[in-house]
Design a protein around this motif. Structure first.
Motif, PDB file in Angstrom:
ATOM      1  N   ASN A 165       0.628  -0.859  -0.021  1.00 33.08           N
ATOM      2  CA  ASN A 165       0.532  -0.183   0.318  1.00 33.08           C
ATOM      3  C   ASN A 165       1.331   1.284  -0.103  1.00 33.08           C
ATOM      4  O   ASN A 165       1.575   1.691   1.266  1.00 33.08           O
ATOM      5  CB  ASN A 165      -1.088  -0.227   1.196  1.00 33.08           C
ATOM      6  CG  ASN A 165      -2.078   1.374   1.553  1.00 33.08           C
ATOM      7  OD1 ASN A 165      -1.207   2.115   0.710  1.00 33.08           O
ATOM      8  ND2 ASN A 165      -2.988   0.929   2.013  1.00 33.08           N
ATOM      9  N   ALA A 166       0.570   2.024  -1.054  1.00 35.90           N
ATOM     10  CA  ALA A 166       1.880   3.482  -1.481  1.00 35.90           C
ATOM     11  C   ALA A 166       1.491   4.172  -0.834  1.00 35.90           C
ATOM     12  O   ALA A 166       2.256   4.985   0.086  1.00 35.90           O
ATOM     13  CB  ALA A 166       1.713   3.830  -2.927  1.00 35.90           C
ATOM     14  N   GLU A 167       0.120   4.509   0.117  1.00 33.28           N
ATOM     15  CA  GLU A 167      -0.545   5.185   1.136  1.00 33.28           C
ATOM     16  C   GLU A 167      -0.016   5.134   2.740  1.00 33.28           C
ATOM     17  O   GLU A 167       0.249   5.595   2.823  1.00 33.28           O
ATOM     18  CB  GLU A 167      -1.842   5.163   1.438  1.00 33.28           C
ATOM     19  CG  GLU A 167      -2.325   5.401  -1.225  1.00 33.28           C
ATOM     20  CD  GLU A 167      -3.816   6.055  -0.518  1.00 33.28           C
ATOM     21  OE1 GLU A 167      -4.336   5.766  -0.140  1.00 33.28           O
ATOM     22  OE2 GLU A 167      -4.166   5.261  -2.311  1.00 33.28           O
ATOM     23  N   THR A 168      -0.006   4.097   3.055  1.00 33.07           N
ATOM     24  CA  THR A 168       0.983   3.632   4.164  1.00 33.07           C
ATOM     25  C   THR A 168       1.734   2.599   4.062  1.00 33.07           C
ATOM     26  O   THR A 168       2.618   2.930   6.016  1.00 33.07           O
ATOM     27  CB  THR A 168       0.055   2.959   4.464  1.00 33.07           C
ATOM     28  OG1 THR A 168      -0.119   1.487   4.909  1.00 33.07           O
ATOM     29  CG2 THR A 168      -2.082   3.128   4.572  1.00 33.07           C
ATOM     30  N   PRO A 214       4.443   3.872 -12.845  1.00 33.38           N
ATOM     31  CA  PRO A 214       3.221   4.274 -11.356  1.00 33.38           C
ATOM     32  C   PRO A 214       2.036   3.384 -10.381  1.00 33.38           C
ATOM     33  O   PRO A 214       2.210   2.583 -11.399  1.00 33.38           O
ATOM     34  CB  PRO A 214       1.972   5.428 -12.583  1.00 33.38           C
ATOM     35  CG  PRO A 214       2.248   4.173 -13.516  1.00 33.38           C
ATOM     36  CD  PRO A 214       3.804   4.029 -14.097  1.00 33.38           C
ATOM     37  N   CYS A 215       2.333   3.679  -9.790  1.00 31.33           N
ATOM     38  CA  CYS A 215       1.623   3.184  -8.722  1.00 31.33           C
ATOM     39  C   CYS A 215      -0.083   2.595  -9.337  1.00 31.33           C
ATOM     40  O   CYS A 215      -0.417   2.618 -10.200  1.00 31.33           O
ATOM     41  CB  CYS A 215       0.750   4.075  -7.373  1.00 31.33           C
ATOM     42  SG  CYS A 215       2.315   4.059  -6.343  1.00 31.33           S
ATOM     43  N   HIS A 216      -0.349   1.110  -8.852  1.00 31.19           N
ATOM     44  CA  HIS A 216      -1.810   1.409  -9.962  1.00 31.19           C
ATOM     45  C   HIS A 216      -3.342   1.714  -8.319  1.00 31.19           C
ATOM     46  O   HIS A 216      -2.521   0.630  -7.413  1.00 31.19           O
ATOM     47  CB  HIS A 216      -1.418  -0.873  -9.994  1.00 31.19           C
ATOM     48  CG  HIS A 216      -2.723  -1.353 -11.079  1.00 31.19           C
ATOM     49  ND1 HIS A 216      -3.027  -0.323 -11.996  1.00 31.19           N
ATOM     50  CD2 HIS A 216      -3.626  -1.929 -10.764  1.00 31.19           C
ATOM     51  CE1 HIS A 216      -4.213  -0.789 -12.536  1.00 31.19           C
ATOM     52  NE2 HIS A 216      -4.443  -2.011 -12.039  1.00 31.19           N
ATOM     53  N   GLY A 233      -9.896   2.487  -5.180  1.00 31.19           N
ATOM     54  CA  GLY A 233      -9.477   3.961  -4.719  1.00 31.19           C
ATOM     55  C   GLY A 233      -7.554   3.726  -3.704  1.00 31.19           C
ATOM     56  O   GLY A 233      -7.323   5.262  -3.598  1.00 31.19           O
ATOM     57  N   VAL A 234      -7.332   2.574  -3.756  1.00 29.85           N
ATOM     58  CA  VAL A 234      -6.031   2.857  -2.856  1.00 29.85           C
ATOM     59  C   VAL A 234      -4.678   2.961  -4.322  1.00 29.85           C
ATOM     60  O   VAL A 234      -4.859   1.751  -4.692  1.00 29.85           O
ATOM     61  CB  VAL A 234      -6.116   1.995  -2.421  1.00 29.85           C
ATOM     62  CG1 VAL A 234      -4.763   1.549  -0.956  1.00 29.85           C
ATOM     63  CG2 VAL A 234      -7.447   1.772  -0.795  1.00 29.85           C
ATOM     64  N   HIS A 235      -4.140   3.368  -3.775  1.00 26.10           N
ATOM     65  CA  HIS A 235      -2.440   3.282  -4.517  1.00 26.10           C
ATOM     66  C   HIS A 235      -1.440   1.860  -4.260  1.00 26.10           C
ATOM     67  O   HIS A 235      -1.020   1.727  -2.362  1.00 26.10           O
ATOM     68  CB  HIS A 235      -1.628   4.465  -4.635  1.00 26.10           C
ATOM     69  CG  HIS A 235      -2.222   5.712  -4.725  1.00 26.10           C
ATOM     70  ND1 HIS A 235      -3.416   6.548  -4.828  1.00 26.10           N
ATOM     71  CD2 HIS A 235      -1.848   6.081  -6.526  1.00 26.10           C
ATOM     72  CE1 HIS A 235      -3.627   7.704  -5.086  1.00 26.10           C
ATOM     73  NE2 HIS A 235      -2.838   7.949  -6.381  1.00 26.10           N
TER      74      HIS A 235
END
Length: 279
Positions: A147-150, A179-181, A185-187
């Motif tokens: 999870n690129a956001e966390t 790029p992130c996938h 809604g989560v990167h």
């Protein structure tokens, strides 16, 4: 899970995909078919290969998809050679975080979130062209992502509500290159942001075959964890000929044919020791 077998395949770019397919083909040609594992665990390039080997195609046909221009996937090739820059940034982050892997992942993920090198749809189309089947297999298959956001790692499987193509695209989102996938809604970024192989996810299986295209400083400890739990483990990493075939940039498609051929030769050369583990 007594006497269950796990096939774990790690990251390694386009060269790693070709080489791992060559390994599987060389083993099969020598009478060792590792596609019948009780679980497949794939990271980055390995997510592509585990999806490929669980597709139902024979190892020979999968090998042909690496070396026959008419069958090869439609790849995007990044400009220049980003690999050296990636390793430099990873080493810099590791030095700054002083052995804190969670913080290192968060920092690398923050950088991954800034990459917009190609349209996400174009990158997904590459993965579609790599996979002969776009549905999850009945055979257990775990695809690693982060999870690129966390910065938190997770795995996708057939029960995650995520398509196989999206899972593999996320696992293959090499940070600082692709790029992130976005899924629900989560990167998500490359599963290799945790470790290149993630072999410790095979804990609970008694026989584990690890195909590791790239070096992974965590792998030794992961193998120790597996053996402490009673597993027998065999690791296949590139021999000198395979390492040479990868070239300086394993993301470059020119590495595909030589890497596949070198992998096939190496698969044949290690078939006897793999058979001891697998049969």
């Amino acid at each position: 899970m007594a006497d269950k077998r796990a096939l774990v395949i790690g990251g390694g770019g386009v060269a790693g995909i070709a080489w791992a397919n060559g390994i599987v083909a060389g083993l099969a040609e020598s009478g060792v078919d590792v596609r019948d594992a009780d679980v497949l665990i794939g990271t980055s390039a390995g997510s592509n290969v585990t999806a490929q080997v669980s597709s139902g195609l024979t190892p020979e046909k999968l090998f042909a998809r690496q070396v026959d221009p008419a069958l090869q996937s439609k790849e995007l090739v990044p400009e220049g050679n980003p690999i050296e820059g990636i390793w430099e940034k990873i080493l810099e982050i590791q030095a700054e975080t002083e052995g804190n892997p969670a913080e290192a992942r968060r920092r690398l993920c923050a950088l991954a979130m800034t990459v917009h090198s190609v349209p996400v749809a174009a990158r997904r189309a590459v993965i579609e062209s790599r996979l002969p089947v776009h549905e999850w297999p009945r055979q257990p298959l775990l695809i690693t992502v982060v999870n690129a956001e966390t910065g938190e790692p997770r795995t996708f499987d057939r029960d995650s509500g995520v398509s196989l193509v999206d899972a593999v695209t996320a696992s293959s989102a090499v940070p600082l290159v692709w790029p992130c996938h976005i899924i629900d809604g989560v990167h998500y970024t490359d599963g290799g942001v945790r470790t290149s192989v993630n072999a410790d996810l095979a804990v609970g299986y008694e026989r584990v075959l690890v195909i590791a295209p790239l070096p992974d400083e965590e792998l030794e400890q992961q193998i120790a964890t597996l053996t402490e739990k009673g597993a027998r483990v065999e690791v296949i990493s590139p021999d000198e000929a395979s390492f040479t075939a990868f070239g300086a940039n394993p993301l470059d498609t020119v590495s595909r044919v030589p890497s596949a051929n070198a992998g096939r030769d190496q698969g044949k050369s290690v078939a006897a020791q793999v058979a001891t583990l697998w049969s």
